[in-house]
Design an enzyme around this catalytic site. Structure first.
Site, PDB file in Angstrom:
ATOM      1  N   ASN A  63      -1.196  -7.342  -3.815  1.00 35.55           N
ATOM      2  CA  ASN A  63      -1.862  -6.392  -4.705  1.00 35.55           C
ATOM      3  C   ASN A  63      -0.888  -5.588  -5.562  1.00 35.55           C
ATOM      4  O   ASN A  63       0.273  -5.414  -5.214  1.00 35.55           O
ATOM      5  CB  ASN A  63      -2.701  -5.411  -3.879  1.00 35.55           C
ATOM      6  CG  ASN A  63      -1.850  -4.559  -2.956  1.00 35.55           C
ATOM      7  OD1 ASN A  63      -1.474  -4.996  -1.888  1.00 35.55           O
ATOM      8  ND2 ASN A  63      -1.545  -3.332  -3.369  1.00 35.55           N
TER       9      ASN A  63
ATOM     10  N   VAL B 266      -5.852  -6.569  10.780  1.00 37.93           N
ATOM     11  CA  VAL B 266      -6.431  -5.691   9.767  1.00 37.93           C
ATOM     12  C   VAL B 266      -7.878  -5.340  10.098  1.00 37.93           C
ATOM     13  O   VAL B 266      -8.355  -4.259   9.792  1.00 37.93           O
ATOM     14  CB  VAL B 266      -6.289  -6.336   8.359  1.00 37.93           C
ATOM     15  CG1 VAL B 266      -7.178  -7.549   8.204  1.00 37.93           C
ATOM     16  CG2 VAL B 266      -6.582  -5.308   7.265  1.00 37.93           C
TER      17      VAL B 266
ATOM     18  N   GLU C 253       0.828  -1.221   0.000  1.00 38.64           N
ATOM     19  CA  GLU C 253       0.000   0.000   0.000  1.00 38.64           C
ATOM     20  C   GLU C 253       0.852   1.256   0.000  1.00 38.64           C
ATOM     21  O   GLU C 253       0.331   2.369   0.137  1.00 38.64           O
ATOM     22  CB  GLU C 253      -0.912  -0.004   1.235  1.00 38.64           C
ATOM     23  CG  GLU C 253      -2.193  -0.786   1.054  1.00 38.64           C
ATOM     24  CD  GLU C 253      -1.981  -2.279   0.862  1.00 38.64           C
ATOM     25  OE1 GLU C 253      -1.251  -2.876   1.668  1.00 38.64           O
ATOM     26  OE2 GLU C 253      -2.525  -2.841  -0.101  1.00 38.64           O
TER      27      GLU C 253
ATOM     28  N   ASP D 286      -7.072  -4.777  -4.596  1.00 35.62           N
ATOM     29  CA  ASP D 286      -6.287  -5.185  -3.415  1.00 35.62           C
ATOM     30  C   ASP D 286      -6.505  -6.658  -3.086  1.00 35.62           C
ATOM     31  O   ASP D 286      -6.554  -7.045  -1.931  1.00 35.62           O
ATOM     32  CB  ASP D 286      -6.627  -4.306  -2.192  1.00 35.62           C
ATOM     33  CG  ASP D 286      -5.688  -4.553  -1.017  1.00 35.62           C
ATOM     34  OD1 ASP D 286      -4.510  -4.879  -1.262  1.00 35.62           O
ATOM     35  OD2 ASP D 286      -6.126  -4.444   0.139  1.00 35.62           O
TER      36      ASP D 286
HETATM   37 CA    CA Z   1      -2.762  -5.295   0.125  1.00 35.92          CA
END
Ligand code: CA
Ligand code: CA
Length: 556
Positions: A259, A532, A193, A301
């Site tokens: 991702n 998460v 990210e 993602d």
């Molecule tokens: Ca990710």
């Protein structure tokens, strides 16, 4: 010192220096899945099946399970560490310490703190945590949040070497357990990210010498380099933040990639190899042998970092060596693990981003929803940014032929929102508004999935919060897992009936293991909510406090 005493001392030293039979050797690692007296690998075996042949604790007596001991990790962060157990010692990691415990009593044998720079936490995307260690040749290996790999003396915890893998201020962190394959320490990297470029590293276990690096986004002069416009591969993501699997007979390491960066797919037209893929590499050299890409040009993602399980199963009456993976994109894949050929790909949760996977090309047939998303419209996408299953591993039971996974049943609102890159900051290019909760809807299940069809034989609904914990399967006909609200539980592998439950007082997002000592079976889990799910925010979690602890259960 007299000659006799010197000779005696030399003889004793020679004895000590003799190579221990099978102890943390390549042969012991290879045998790990079938040796229940120890847990030497992440995945309870190179095949990642998280299946134990132990049956002393079974469907008939699991209701008598009770805690043997608990140990406080003195750490309020997220706890996703899988214990390693060898020769009367249990090793557990947190983001800032490594501990060695007596697995029968829970007494601490040693604890080593890890010093981290003050600013490291702002670069840890999805929870401050560590997922475990690896053991080999008398050494314990682990990675650190500030992107270092280290080796410790397994007896004392003394640091033997520590090497830098990346600059954490770029947004690259290390959270997963290393994999030891063919005598090489192999590690991955997080940071998809942050506009980073993913890679996999190979290290010499004895010295820490860097042996090789495989970049998971292809440069223009490499095979696959033409799938990236310009220099977009440099910030193209494909992080490698979960431990891979290994087939020693094929000498192939399977590693999942995450991702594409940024999530906005219009910033990087093309397939973007090797994002959202599995790569099969040689452990000695890092050379790529084959790859399969699950989500070309990934807009959503859909990290494919949790690589899945190596299973030998019959397909159309023929024995096949497969890689079985419940991908975050909602499809359950079965690949021939010798060559990456697609054998099955079916949805195991609600999916609307693709209509199907084309079996001839192996590519997804994108739906109208994805066509509209790519055109900039605000759309509702299934599965959500968390996927049909997040990072937590599933387990396999050869007796039922089913994969046991905590699956997610949520969508998310998706719209591209152009964004410029800034070093060390989130770089996603999407208007991120979390996931959609629908009142009265079940948001997650423990699912018993047929790999070839993606269909569940049974599902156990999680009331309220879905579980982000791993699962463990045993020959006792059980599946062990845990709840976000702290209930550690055992479920009947055949029908999903809950047979045992005990509240450990903090959320469970870790991975259960089972093992035996002196003929007695134990089950252990590292507890401690966060991860998460907590990052996304869920006010319903307010009544479940944080705090890491290790629990071991037994039938008395
Ligand atoms: Ca990710
Ligand atoms: Ca073992």
């Amino acid at each position: 010192m007299t000659i006799t005493r010197w000779l005696a001392a030399s003889a004793a030293l020679a004895c000590l220096a003799a190579p221990p039979v099978l102890a943390q050797s390549d042969a012991a690692l290879k045998a790990d899945a079938t040796t229940p007296g120890d847990v030497l690998t992440y995945g309870m075996g190179y095949n990642n099946q998280r299946y134990s042949p132990l049956s002393q604790i079974n469907t008939k007596n699991v209701s008598k399970l009770q805690p043997a001991w608990t140990y406080s990790l003195n750490n309020p962060q997220s706890h996703e560490s899988q214990p390693i157990i060898y020769d009367g010692v249990m090793y557990v990691t947190t983001h800032n310490s490594t501990v060695a415990l007596d697995p029968i009593t829970g007494k601490q044998l040693w604890k080593q703190e890890i010093e981290l720079p003050q600013d490291v936490f702002k670069y840890a995307c999805c929870g401050i945590l560590n997922r475990g260690a690896a053991i080999y040749d008398g050494k314990l290996f682990r990675a650190t949040l500030d992107a270092h790999v280290m080796a410790m003396d397994a007896k004392t915890g003394k640091t033997l070497w520590k090497m830098k893998a990346a600059d954490y201020q770029d947004g690259q962190a290390m959270t997963s357990a290393p994999l030891i394959a063919n005598g090489v320490v192999i590690t991955g990297i997080a940071g998809g990210e942050y506009g980073t470029r993913g890679f996999i590293d190979g290290w010499d276990p004895a010295t820490g010498k860097h042996l090789w690096k495989f970049y998971t986004t292809a440069a223009p002069d490499q095979k696959g380099g033409d799938t990236w416009p310009g220099d977009t591969y440099k910030k193209g993501g494909a992080p490698t933040w979960i431990t891979g699997a290994y087939d020693p007979d094929l000498d192939l390491v399977y590693w999942g990639t995450g991702n594409a960066g940024p999530w906005d797919p219009t910033a990087r037209k093309g397939d973007n190899l090797y994002v959202c893929s599995v790569v099969a590499i040689r452990p000695k050299t890092g050379e790529i042998v084959w790859h399969y890409q699950f989500s070309p040009n990934d807009p959503y993602d859909y990290d494919s970092t949790e690589v899945g399980m190596l299973v030998d199963m019959k397909i159309d009456g023929k024995p096949r060596k497969v890689l079985a993976q419940a991908n975050r994109n909602g499809f359950f894949y079965v690949l021939d693990r010798a060559n990456g050929k697609l054998l099955a790909a079916n949805p195991y949760v609600k999916v609307n981003w693709a209509d199907k996977i084309d079996m001839a090309t192996g590519r997804p047939v994108e739906s109208d929803v994805t066509r509209r998303a790519r055109a900039g419209e605000d759309v509702e996408v299934w599965p959500s940014v968390l996927g049909g299953k997040n990072w937590t591993p599933m387990s396999w039971n050869p007796a039922t032929g089913l994969a046991y996974a905590n699956t997610l049943n949520m969508s998310w609102p998706y719209q591209i929102a152009k964004q410029d890159y800034k070093r060390g900051e989130w770089y996603v290019g999407v208007n991120l508004r979390g996931v959609n909760f629908t009142k009265g809807q079940t948001h997650g299940f423990l699912s018993a999935i047929d790999p070839m069809t993606g269909k569940s034989k049974w599902q156990m609904a999680w009331p309220g919060q879905p579980s982000m914990a791993g699962t463990l399967s045993t020959a006792g006909g059980l599946v062990f897992t845990g709840a976000a609200t702290g209930e550690f539980m055992a479920v009947d592998a055949n029908n999903g009936k809950k047979l045992y439950e005990f509240n450990v007082g903090t959320g469970i997002i870790g991975l259960p293991v089972t093992w035996e000592s002196k003929g007695k079976q134990y089950v252990s889990i590292v507890a401690g909510g966060g991860g998460v799910w907590a990052v996304l925010g869920d006010e319903r979690m307010a009544a479940t406090p944080a705090g890491g602890s290790v629990w071991t259960f037994e039938v008395k």
